[in-house]
Design a protein around this motif. Sequence first.
Motif, short mmCIF file in Angstrom:
data_model
loop_
_atom_site.label_atom_id
_atom_site.label_comp_id
_atom_site.label_asym_id
_atom_site.label_seq_id
_atom_site.Cartn_x
_atom_site.Cartn_y
_atom_site.Cartn_z
N GLY A 63 0.82 -1.21 0.00
CA GLY A 63 0.00 0.00 0.00
C GLY A 63 0.85 1.26 0.00
O GLY A 63 0.55 2.23 -0.70
N ASP A 64 1.95 1.24 0.76
CA ASP A 64 2.87 2.39 0.79
C ASP A 64 3.47 2.61 -0.60
O ASP A 64 3.53 3.74 -1.09
CB ASP A 64 4.01 2.14 1.77
CG ASP A 64 3.58 2.01 3.21
OD1 ASP A 64 2.50 2.52 3.57
OD2 ASP A 64 4.35 1.40 3.99
N VAL A 65 3.93 1.53 -1.21
CA VAL A 65 4.59 1.63 -2.51
C VAL A 65 3.61 2.12 -3.57
O VAL A 65 3.93 3.01 -4.38
CB VAL A 65 5.22 0.28 -2.92
CG1 VAL A 65 5.79 0.35 -4.32
CG2 VAL A 65 6.31 -0.12 -1.91
N ILE A 66 2.40 1.60 -3.57
CA ILE A 66 1.40 2.02 -4.56
C ILE A 66 1.07 3.50 -4.39
O ILE A 66 0.99 4.24 -5.37
CB ILE A 66 0.13 1.14 -4.45
CG1 ILE A 66 0.45 -0.27 -4.97
CG2 ILE A 66 -1.03 1.77 -5.22
CD1 ILE A 66 -0.64 -1.28 -4.70
N ARG A 67 0.88 3.94 -3.17
CA ARG A 67 0.58 5.36 -2.93
C ARG A 67 1.74 6.25 -3.34
O ARG A 67 1.55 7.32 -3.90
CB ARG A 67 0.20 5.57 -1.48
CG ARG A 67 -1.22 5.14 -1.21
CD ARG A 67 -1.61 5.27 0.25
NE ARG A 67 -3.00 4.86 0.44
CZ ARG A 67 -3.41 3.61 0.54
NH1 ARG A 67 -2.55 2.62 0.43
NH2 ARG A 67 -4.69 3.33 0.72
N MET A 68 2.96 5.81 -3.06
CA MET A 68 4.13 6.58 -3.43
C MET A 68 4.23 6.71 -4.95
O MET A 68 4.41 7.81 -5.48
CB MET A 68 5.40 5.93 -2.89
CG MET A 68 6.66 6.69 -3.20
SD MET A 68 8.12 5.69 -2.93
CE MET A 68 7.90 4.46 -4.21
N VAL A 69 4.08 5.61 -5.66
CA VAL A 69 4.15 5.62 -7.12
C VAL A 69 3.02 6.48 -7.69
O VAL A 69 3.23 7.28 -8.60
CB VAL A 69 4.12 4.20 -7.70
CG1 VAL A 69 3.94 4.21 -9.20
CG2 VAL A 69 5.38 3.45 -7.31
N SER A 70 1.83 6.35 -7.14
CA SER A 70 0.70 7.16 -7.61
C SER A 70 0.96 8.64 -7.40
O SER A 70 0.63 9.47 -8.25
CB SER A 70 -0.59 6.77 -6.87
OG SER A 70 -0.95 5.46 -7.18
N GLY A 71 1.54 8.97 -6.26
CA GLY A 71 1.84 10.37 -5.98
C GLY A 71 2.85 10.94 -6.95
O GLY A 71 2.67 12.04 -7.49
N VAL A 72 3.91 10.20 -7.22
CA VAL A 72 4.94 10.68 -8.14
C VAL A 72 4.39 10.73 -9.57
O VAL A 72 4.63 11.67 -10.31
CB VAL A 72 6.20 9.80 -8.07
CG1 VAL A 72 7.18 10.15 -9.18
CG2 VAL A 72 6.86 9.94 -6.70
N ALA A 73 3.60 9.73 -9.94
CA ALA A 73 3.06 9.67 -11.30
C ALA A 73 2.06 10.78 -11.58
O ALA A 73 1.90 11.21 -12.72
CB ALA A 73 2.40 8.32 -11.55
#
Length: 97
Positions: A63-73
């Motif tokens: 969940g952390d990784v997905i949110r991080m990637v979504s934020g950067v993307a």
Amino acid sequence: MGGRAGLAAPLPALRGHQEGPARRPQQGLPVLLSCRTSLYAAGEPLVVRAQEAGELRPDATIGDVIRMVSGVAGVAFEDDEQRDRVVAMTIDGLRPR
């Protein structure tokens, strides 16, 4: 993990992705729930393997990784160099200390 380039390669393709208040009412749609379930199911084993290999901080979750990637993307960058720098800093933050 295959290094910074392996993780960062798909991010430029996600530039048009938008996540925000206008999209949140659709979270309950069956197709989105199915996609979320698939993403978590595919990503969780990768997170576990990366942690076991000492390549990912032990407190990170899928969940952390997905949110991080979504934020950067979802961010508009000034140029490719800024995007690459932010992606590199983000990935560096995932490494164990």
